[in-house]
Every structure is written in structure tokens, then in C-alpha cells.
Scaffold this motif. Structure first.
Motif, PDB file in Angstrom:
ATOM      1  N   ARG A 286      -3.740  -9.380   2.615  1.00 29.82           N
ATOM      2  CA  ARG A 286      -3.850 -10.568   3.228  1.00 29.82           C
ATOM      3  C   ARG A 286      -5.043 -11.455   2.785  1.00 29.82           C
ATOM      4  O   ARG A 286      -5.004 -12.612   2.228  1.00 29.82           O
ATOM      5  CB  ARG A 286      -3.934 -10.645   4.799  1.00 29.82           C
TER       6      ARG A 286
ATOM      7  N   THR B  75      -2.172   3.409   2.513  1.00 30.74           N
ATOM      8  CA  THR B  75      -1.216   2.641   2.949  1.00 30.74           C
ATOM      9  C   THR B  75      -1.560   2.246   4.159  1.00 30.74           C
ATOM     10  O   THR B  75      -0.906   1.073   4.760  1.00 30.74           O
ATOM     11  CB  THR B  75       0.407   3.137   2.701  1.00 30.74           C
ATOM     12  N   SER B  76      -2.216   2.856   5.051  1.00 32.76           N
ATOM     13  CA  SER B  76      -2.899   2.450   6.259  1.00 32.76           C
ATOM     14  C   SER B  76      -3.543   1.028   6.323  1.00 32.76           C
ATOM     15  O   SER B  76      -3.507   0.379   7.356  1.00 32.76           O
ATOM     16  CB  SER B  76      -3.321   3.568   7.063  1.00 32.76           C
ATOM     17  N   ARG B  77      -4.074   0.746   5.088  1.00 37.06           N
ATOM     18  CA  ARG B  77      -4.868  -0.176   4.904  1.00 37.06           C
ATOM     19  C   ARG B  77      -4.132  -1.560   4.177  1.00 37.06           C
ATOM     20  O   ARG B  77      -4.714  -2.448   3.888  1.00 37.06           O
ATOM     21  CB  ARG B  77      -6.186  -0.003   4.225  1.00 37.06           C
ATOM     22  N   LEU B  78      -2.794  -1.428   3.956  1.00 42.24           N
ATOM     23  CA  LEU B  78      -2.178  -2.394   3.243  1.00 42.24           C
ATOM     24  C   LEU B  78      -2.090  -3.667   3.687  1.00 42.24           C
ATOM     25  O   LEU B  78      -2.189  -4.840   3.109  1.00 42.24           O
ATOM     26  CB  LEU B  78      -0.585  -1.743   3.487  1.00 42.24           C
ATOM     27  N   ALA B  79      -2.430  -3.931   5.119  1.00 41.75           N
ATOM     28  CA  ALA B  79      -2.479  -5.227   5.569  1.00 41.75           C
ATOM     29  C   ALA B  79      -3.760  -6.038   4.967  1.00 41.75           C
ATOM     30  O   ALA B  79      -3.865  -7.250   5.172  1.00 41.75           O
ATOM     31  CB  ALA B  79      -2.790  -5.306   7.156  1.00 41.75           C
TER      32      ALA B  79
ATOM     33  N   GLU C  23       9.553  -0.355   5.625  1.00 44.17           N
ATOM     34  CA  GLU C  23       8.292  -0.710   6.451  1.00 44.17           C
ATOM     35  C   GLU C  23       7.114  -1.262   5.633  1.00 44.17           C
ATOM     36  O   GLU C  23       6.648  -2.129   6.080  1.00 44.17           O
ATOM     37  CB  GLU C  23       7.956   0.762   6.866  1.00 44.17           C
ATOM     38  N   THR C  24       7.250  -0.654   4.327  1.00 39.76           N
ATOM     39  CA  THR C  24       6.374  -1.230   3.287  1.00 39.76           C
ATOM     40  C   THR C  24       6.523  -2.995   3.274  1.00 39.76           C
ATOM     41  O   THR C  24       5.494  -3.899   3.190  1.00 39.76           O
ATOM     42  CB  THR C  24       6.485  -0.692   1.866  1.00 39.76           C
TER      43      THR C  24
ATOM     44  N   GLU D  19       4.628  -9.736   6.001  1.00 40.24           N
ATOM     45  CA  GLU D  19       3.541 -10.141   7.104  1.00 40.24           C
ATOM     46  C   GLU D  19       2.445 -10.653   6.499  1.00 40.24           C
ATOM     47  O   GLU D  19       1.738 -11.484   7.181  1.00 40.24           O
ATOM     48  CB  GLU D  19       3.350  -9.203   7.920  1.00 40.24           C
ATOM     49  N   ASN D  20       2.008 -10.204   5.397  1.00 40.84           N
ATOM     50  CA  ASN D  20       0.649 -10.274   4.739  1.00 40.84           C
ATOM     51  C   ASN D  20       0.482 -11.157   3.777  1.00 40.84           C
ATOM     52  O   ASN D  20      -0.300 -11.202   2.802  1.00 40.84           O
ATOM     53  CB  ASN D  20      -0.240  -9.309   4.835  1.00 40.84           C
TER      54      ASN D  20
ATOM     55  N   ASP E  89       7.993  -4.770   5.124  1.00 41.83           N
ATOM     56  CA  ASP E  89       7.893  -5.769   6.371  1.00 41.83           C
ATOM     57  C   ASP E  89       6.209  -5.998   6.695  1.00 41.83           C
ATOM     58  O   ASP E  89       5.695  -7.157   6.725  1.00 41.83           O
ATOM     59  CB  ASP E  89       8.120  -5.107   7.844  1.00 41.83           C
ATOM     60  N   ILE E  90       5.296  -5.014   6.311  1.00 41.25           N
ATOM     61  CA  ILE E  90       3.746  -5.196   6.119  1.00 41.25           C
ATOM     62  C   ILE E  90       3.629  -6.217   5.149  1.00 41.25           C
ATOM     63  O   ILE E  90       2.786  -7.233   5.119  1.00 41.25           O
ATOM     64  CB  ILE E  90       3.264  -4.013   6.000  1.00 41.25           C
TER      65      ILE E  90
END
Lengths: 204, 204
Positions: A141, A134-138, A159-160, A166-167, A162-163
Motif C-alpha cells: 500500500r 507474504t505476511s507483509r504483503l499489505a 487470498e493473495t 485491498e491495498n 484479496d490482500i
DNA sequence: TCCTGTGAACTTGTTCACAGCT
DNA sequence: AGCTGTGAACAAGTTCACAGGA
């Protein structure tokens, strides 16, 4: 395309029609009346006629609706005519069940990315898809994913979301048992199975 | 007890309130206004006041609602005050996820029986519960189970529902992707996750 | 004749707004 | 002052019922 003033309830019912139509197509049924379709989806036939009339008149009086034309039309309206790339966050039991479930593919969803935060799971596979951190979720995009399924514990859900938002995600199926705060342009559908069950004993 | 003319939508929202209230109880919050509760559950505060007023007036003007009293009251209304024995049919991935999910227990559901038709699974366990053969499904009559979760493939769902209803079940959470025909006294809630996802791309 | 498409009637659900209690 | 409980206004959704095309 965008249609003027289509009721939300109509949109919510279109997938039901589509499911019945896909079934009828397998059965090689060529046309169906609103009456017959109503039996399949357990609705009043007038609802169906009114729903469909929002998008134009493609029924034939005396005959009903052409099954494959209607099925194609609904897929077009719902934007299911091309595969919808979808990300799944949370590869617990529920997430795994979902990722392995053939139903999503049938409606045009392609789960092209799976994320989880458990070291034990990262690098593993569900079907052909590798579970990523999940640290690479961004990273989503770059793959232009618009749809997401959240199957994380509740404390990770916001939190999930939000990311994801955002992407580039604009639609979220939220299976965690909490509500999400998202910008208005993002559509969220929250399903909490325990809550769905909780309303049943009242009627007994 | 039975209340006169409570809207269905009200009943559907009560579990949402309950979920928020359980959370507030953990936080040791003693009372809450409809306004604050509305934020938690993402609704207009007047909806909450009107919903609750169907069951009597237990708010205090100036203060709001007593959290633990309200939580108890809603559990009473929903008949979640005693454990609701529940049967799960279908121990595939989704069924297993559900049986292991702690959320049901928190709302008073006790999955006391699990059935599946796969030889490989019969005799196995999920948690403490042994998976039994669907050929013995009628046994549930003796255990006075009223609630059921159907997580079978669609082609087994109707048959399963028939046996359940014949043997005393009055509430069904149907996770198979088809509609069930049941007598009017039985309440069914059908959730098809693929269909819930299908309405999202329209809004994107 | 069969069945759609649709205005009109009806039903259900939501929001407003405020009197009145604490 | 703060907040509930609720009638009244409003909005949304459903059903009826029928004109009219195939």
C-alpha cells in the motif's frame, strides 16, 4: 485520459503493435503503413487502421504512420509512459523466471517487490530485489503499486488477490490455475499455460 | 472424430470446463448444472450449454451433467484421453519452470523430450528427462511427437518452429515474444506474458 | 499513386427465453 | 420444479470497399 467506447479487443492488440514498433525503432524505420505493420503482427490491415482511429488520426495518407510518434502514442494510451511499479507474489520456478525476464522492463514494468511464503526463500534475492514474507504483503500500500503478478499455487491465489486489491492493486496477471473473484474495478488477466496447450491437440 | 463447424471460442473454453470438472471429481461430485459450472468458470450458463450441445446432448434435464461422463467426453474431444507426447525447446528459467510444472501432466501432456542449445545444459536433467542438443531436434520425428512448447529467445523461435513442423509437430505453444510463420495445418498459440500484462494499466 | 479513415456489409459470438424432458 | 437444448434476437468484432488527402 479516457476514450469513449474503445473495444476490448483493440486494447488487447495495442501491446502487439507496440512490440512491433519498438522493433522497428531499433531498425531506425521512420514510418510504416498499416499493410506492413499487419504483416508483422499477423493481422488484417483494416483492423489496425480501425484500432488506431479510435484514438485520433495520426497516420499520413500515402505514407503511413510515424513509427516513433505512434509508439509514444500507444505507450501513452496504455499508461506505459512512466514505469509501472509491479509486485510479484510467488517466487517459485515460474515466479523466478518472470522476475528475471527482461521483457517486462522493456514495456515499462518495474518489479519493485517480490513476496513468497517459504522461509527458505524469504531474505533471498532475485536480481536486486529481496524476497519478502507474504505476511507483509499489505506493505505494498505504501509503495503505491498498482500492478501485480500472481505466481502462487492455486490454493493461495484468491487470498493473495484479496490482500492485493485491498491495498491498492487494480490490475492482476494471474498465472495460477484458478479464477479470481475481484471487484469490478479491478482487471484480471488469467493465463493457465496447461490450458493454453490443451486446446491444441483438437486441431491435429 | 471431427465435428462440423464448432466455433473456435468453444474449443478454447473446453479446457476451462475440464479443469473445473477434474476439481469436482476430486470432490466426488456426481453431477453439475450448467448454472453451477458457470460460477466455477465465470461464464454465462447458456454459453456452456451451447458449447456442449455441439458435441451431442449428454445433459439430463432436471439434473444437469454427469461429472465423470462429461469430463471423459471433453478429454475425448480434445484428444487428451491418451498421453500427448510433447517436446520442450529451451531449458532456460521459463522452460525449466514449465518442465517441472505438474499441470501439464494432469491434462495428459507428457514432456518426453527437452532440447537446448547451451553446452552447459546439454546432458543435464529436468526431472527424469535429459536435455539434448537442439542440433538433434529433428530426432523428434522418430518419437511421433505432435505437440511442442517453444521457450527459446525470440531470435531462435522461427528456426525452431520450422524444424518442429518439418518433423511432424502440428501444435505449438509459443512462449517466445514473436509471431511464427507456419503452414495452415499447424496450430500455434502464442503467449507473451509481458504483453498480457501490458494491457492492464489502461483500465486503471 | 499510395495509403488512411470510415460507413456499410458481413461474420462470429453471446444472451435471451422458452418448449419440453425427467 | 428444475434444468437442458435451441431458435431467435442481439451484440461485438472483422472485412470490404472506396472517398479523399498527401
Amino acid at each position: 485520459m479516457r476514450y469513449q467506447k474503445v473495444p476490448d479487443e483493440t486494447i488487447r492488440r495495442l501491446p502487439r503493435y507496440l512490440r512491433a514498433l519498438l522493433f522497428l525503432q531499433q531498425r531506425k524505420t521512420e514510418s510504416i503503413s498499416s499493410q506492413k505493420l499487419a504483416e508483422y503482427v499477423q493481422l488484417n490491415s483494416a483492423v489496425i487502421r480501425k484500432d488506431l482511429s479510435h484514438f485520433g488520426a495520426f497516420g499520413k495518407r500515402g505514407t503511413g504512420y510515424n513509427v516513433s510518434l505512434l509508439s509514444k502514442t500507444i505507450r501513452d494510451i496504455l499508461k506505459l509512459n512512466k514505469p509501472q511499479k509491479t509486485v510479484l507474489v510467488g517466487a517459485g520456478r515460474l515466479g523466478t523466471a518472470i522476475a528475471s525476464f527482461p521483457g517486462f522492463k522493456r514495456y515499462g514494468f518495474d518489479i519493485t517487490a517480490i513476496y513468497d511464503n517459504s522461509k527458505a526463500k524469504i531474505g533471498g534475492k532475485i536480481g536486486d530485489t529481496t524476497i519478502k514474507s507474504t505476511s507483509r504483503l499489505a506493505d505494498i500500500r505504501r509503495s503505491e503499486i498498482k500492478m501485480a503478478i500472481i505466481a502462487t499455487p492455486p490454493d493461495a491465489a484468491q487470498e493473495t488477490a484479496d490482500i492485493l486489491v485491498e491495498n491498492g492493486v487494480t490490475g492482476i496477471l494471474n498465472l495460477s490455475s484458478c479464477y479470481l473473484k475481484v471487484p469490478k474495478r479491478v482487471k484480471v488477466r488469467t493465463i493457465d499455460l496447461a490450458m493454453e496447450l490443451s486446446m491444441l491437440p483438437y486441431y491435429s
